[in-house]
Design a protein around this motif. Structure first.
Motif, PDB file in Angstrom:
ATOM      1  N   UNK A 130      48.237  -6.988  12.368  1.00 60.98           N
ATOM      2  CA  UNK A 130      48.958  -8.211  11.705  1.00 60.98           C
ATOM      3  C   UNK A 130      50.079  -7.650  11.053  1.00 60.98           C
ATOM      4  N   UNK A 131      50.081  -6.336  10.392  1.00 63.17           N
ATOM      5  CA  UNK A 131      51.312  -5.922   9.750  1.00 63.17           C
ATOM      6  C   UNK A 131      51.606  -6.911   8.587  1.00 63.17           C
ATOM      7  N   UNK A 132      52.847  -7.258   8.499  1.00 58.55           N
ATOM      8  CA  UNK A 132      53.299  -8.012   7.172  1.00 58.55           C
ATOM      9  C   UNK A 132      52.804  -9.336   7.257  1.00 58.55           C
ATOM     10  N   UNK A 133      52.172  -9.861   8.123  1.00 54.29           N
ATOM     11  CA  UNK A 133      51.454 -11.317   8.329  1.00 54.29           C
ATOM     12  C   UNK A 133      50.290 -11.172   7.470  1.00 54.29           C
ATOM     13  N   UNK A 134      49.481  -9.951   7.097  1.00 52.23           N
ATOM     14  CA  UNK A 134      48.530 -10.126   6.287  1.00 52.23           C
ATOM     15  C   UNK A 134      48.857  -9.844   4.719  1.00 52.23           C
ATOM     16  N   UNK A 135      48.729 -10.952   3.936  1.00 51.98           N
ATOM     17  CA  UNK A 135      49.187 -10.790   2.569  1.00 51.98           C
ATOM     18  C   UNK A 135      48.120 -10.248   1.557  1.00 51.98           C
ATOM     19  N   UNK A 136      47.082 -10.224   1.956  1.00 50.68           N
ATOM     20  CA  UNK A 136      45.759  -9.516   0.998  1.00 50.68           C
ATOM     21  C   UNK A 136      44.743  -9.373   1.911  1.00 50.68           C
ATOM     22  N   UNK A 137      43.962  -8.393   1.125  1.00 51.24           N
ATOM     23  CA  UNK A 137      42.471  -8.237   1.794  1.00 51.24           C
ATOM     24  C   UNK A 137      41.380  -8.166   0.657  1.00 51.24           C
ATOM     25  N   UNK A 138      40.334  -9.021   0.891  1.00 53.27           N
ATOM     26  CA  UNK A 138      39.274  -8.901  -0.220  1.00 53.27           C
ATOM     27  C   UNK A 138      38.087  -8.244   0.618  1.00 53.27           C
ATOM     28  N   UNK A 152      47.290 -16.542  -4.509  1.00 54.16           N
ATOM     29  CA  UNK A 152      48.185 -16.000  -3.150  1.00 54.16           C
ATOM     30  C   UNK A 152      48.518 -17.004  -2.329  1.00 54.16           C
ATOM     31  N   UNK A 153      49.846 -16.815  -1.762  1.00 53.35           N
ATOM     32  CA  UNK A 153      50.230 -17.826  -0.779  1.00 53.35           C
ATOM     33  C   UNK A 153      49.925 -17.409   0.881  1.00 53.35           C
ATOM     34  N   UNK A 154      48.916 -18.205   1.365  1.00 52.65           N
ATOM     35  CA  UNK A 154      48.467 -17.853   2.676  1.00 52.65           C
ATOM     36  C   UNK A 154      48.171 -18.969   3.502  1.00 52.65           C
ATOM     37  N   UNK A 155      48.363 -19.020   4.702  1.00 55.10           N
ATOM     38  CA  UNK A 155      48.111 -20.292   5.694  1.00 55.10           C
ATOM     39  C   UNK A 155      46.884 -20.264   6.203  1.00 55.10           C
ATOM     40  N   UNK A 156      46.012 -19.152   6.571  1.00 55.22           N
ATOM     41  CA  UNK A 156      44.761 -19.198   7.136  1.00 55.22           C
ATOM     42  C   UNK A 156      43.916 -17.892   6.454  1.00 55.22           C
ATOM     43  N   UNK A 157      42.505 -17.965   6.827  1.00 56.55           N
ATOM     44  CA  UNK A 157      41.596 -16.946   6.469  1.00 56.55           C
ATOM     45  C   UNK A 157      41.231 -16.432   7.497  1.00 56.55           C
ATOM     46  N   UNK A 158      40.895 -14.885   7.536  1.00 55.48           N
ATOM     47  CA  UNK A 158      40.373 -14.300   8.788  1.00 55.48           C
ATOM     48  C   UNK A 158      38.910 -13.823   8.040  1.00 55.48           C
ATOM     49  N   UNK A 159      37.908 -14.130   8.717  1.00 56.54           N
ATOM     50  CA  UNK A 159      36.677 -13.623   8.083  1.00 56.54           C
ATOM     51  C   UNK A 159      36.280 -12.628   9.042  1.00 56.54           C
ATOM     52  N   UNK A 160      36.069 -11.134   8.568  1.00 55.31           N
ATOM     53  CA  UNK A 160      35.567 -10.094   9.551  1.00 55.31           C
ATOM     54  C   UNK A 160      34.268  -9.512   9.006  1.00 55.31           C
ATOM     55  N   UNK A 161      33.194  -9.545   9.812  1.00 57.00           N
ATOM     56  CA  UNK A 161      32.036  -8.840   9.333  1.00 57.00           C
ATOM     57  C   UNK A 161      30.822  -9.572   9.692  1.00 57.00           C
ATOM     58  N   UNK A 162      29.624  -9.347   9.282  1.00 59.27           N
ATOM     59  CA  UNK A 162      28.590 -10.339   9.473  1.00 59.27           C
ATOM     60  C   UNK A 162      28.409 -11.418   8.726  1.00 59.27           C
ATOM     61  N   UNK A 163      27.184 -12.233   8.834  1.00 60.32           N
ATOM     62  CA  UNK A 163      27.290 -13.608   8.129  1.00 60.32           C
ATOM     63  C   UNK A 163      27.780 -13.768   6.892  1.00 60.32           C
ATOM     64  N   UNK A 164      27.648 -12.947   6.036  1.00 60.90           N
ATOM     65  CA  UNK A 164      27.919 -12.889   4.501  1.00 60.90           C
ATOM     66  C   UNK A 164      29.399 -12.706   4.355  1.00 60.90           C
ATOM     67  N   UNK A 165      30.124 -12.232   5.372  1.00 60.84           N
ATOM     68  CA  UNK A 165      31.789 -12.305   5.317  1.00 60.84           C
ATOM     69  C   UNK A 165      32.099 -13.611   5.468  1.00 60.84           C
ATOM     70  N   UNK A 166      31.373 -14.254   6.467  1.00 63.80           N
ATOM     71  CA  UNK A 166      31.834 -15.665   7.299  1.00 63.80           C
ATOM     72  C   UNK A 166      31.367 -16.664   6.372  1.00 63.80           C
ATOM     73  N   UNK A 167      30.144 -16.666   5.758  1.00 63.05           N
ATOM     74  CA  UNK A 167      29.740 -17.518   4.819  1.00 63.05           C
ATOM     75  C   UNK A 167      30.566 -17.489   3.468  1.00 63.05           C
ATOM     76  N   UNK A 168      31.137 -16.343   2.846  1.00 60.74           N
ATOM     77  CA  UNK A 168      32.019 -16.382   1.934  1.00 60.74           C
ATOM     78  C   UNK A 168      33.081 -16.908   2.157  1.00 60.74           C
ATOM     79  N   UNK A 169      33.736 -16.661   3.404  1.00 61.70           N
ATOM     80  CA  UNK A 169      35.241 -17.162   3.664  1.00 61.70           C
ATOM     81  C   UNK A 169      35.065 -18.671   3.630  1.00 61.70           C
ATOM     82  N   UNK A 170      33.813 -19.290   4.144  1.00 61.21           N
ATOM     83  CA  UNK A 170      33.827 -20.691   4.386  1.00 61.21           C
ATOM     84  C   UNK A 170      33.838 -21.367   2.877  1.00 61.21           C
ATOM     85  N   UNK A 171      32.928 -20.600   2.105  1.00 58.51           N
ATOM     86  CA  UNK A 171      32.651 -21.224   0.737  1.00 58.51           C
ATOM     87  C   UNK A 171      33.944 -21.040  -0.087  1.00 58.51           C
ATOM     88  N   UNK A 172      34.830 -20.153   0.197  1.00 56.53           N
ATOM     89  CA  UNK A 172      36.139 -19.888  -0.525  1.00 56.53           C
ATOM     90  C   UNK A 172      36.813 -21.031  -0.339  1.00 56.53           C
TER      91      UNK A 172
END
Length: 232
Positions: free
Chosen positions: A52-60, A82-102
């Protein structure tokens, strides 16, 4: 004959190396990556950074197993401004569920009322428009990449909660088998058994239908045939 309906809006991209299409799927949008320490340790986070290069504004990358109210609020505290347009959820169920809740907290503006949302004591605003989620599962376990639900734990009250909304379905899901190769043996076994349990629960669920039955039976068959070979 019973009445039933089936709906799933998630666009699925499956195949070895399919993660390499991530940049094309994101387009000109700015992305936030939510992932786990394990994904960072195994190099998958770096792969997404490179794609993603510069398209990725931050990583948690501090998602913990079985995410809690406090861990989701930690995500919100660290990255909500932070200013962002979409969320990438990478990992197991915990990462995906955290992304949805956030995503739900971010869109509802109700950070302090997360517990109320989880207890269904909160009505989403009429203009509720969560950021689109691109789900990239690295385990076979939960199937969260194609559902609108997320599971969060309240360790103080010792309760398990589910957050849900039709707009929390991921926009797209990338299912790349290559991402499972570096998964530890134990996690491979646990997530496969989790997938079997979900498939069996689907079959005897009162809301099951012919389409969900096909998916469930096929999932059980694939795991039964190939998990022993994988572990040899």
């Amino acid at each position: 004959m019973s009445k039933w309906k089936f709906h799933n809006p998630v666009k699925i991209h499956f195949g070895s190396g399919s993660i390499n299409n991530l940049s094309a799927l994101i387009g000109s949008r700015k992305s936030l990556l939510i992932t786990t320490p394990g994904s960072t340790k195994r190099g998958t986070t770096s792969l997404v950074r490179d794609l993603l290069g510069n398209s990725l504004v931050a990583v948690f990358d501090e998602v913990e197993p079985n995410p809690t109210l406090s861990s989701v609020l930690a995500v919100s505290k660290n990255i909500r401004r932070l200013m962002f347009d979409n969320i990438i959820a990478l990992g197991g169920g915990s990462a995906l569920d955290t992304a949805k809740t956030f995503a739900a907290v971010d869109a509802s503006g109700n950070e302090g009322g997360l517990a109320d949302q989880l207890n269904h004591k909160f009505s989403y605003p009429k203009n509720f428009t969560p950021k689109p989620i691109i789900a990239i599962p690295t385990t076979a376990g939960t199937g969260s990449e194609v559902t609108m639900w997320g599971t969060i734990w309240d360790m103080v009250a010792k309760q398990k909660h589910s957050i849900e909304h039709p707009l929390l379905y991921p926009e797209q899901a990338i299912l790349d088998p290559d991402l499972t190769i570096t998964l530890p043996r134990d996690e491979t076994i646990f997530s496969a058994l989790d997938a079997i349990s979900h498939a069996m629960e689907s079959i005897w669920n009162k809301n099951h239908n012919p389409i969900s039955d096909i998916f469930a039976i096929e999932a059980i068959s694939i795991i039964y045939d190939y998990l022993p070979q994988l572990l040899d």
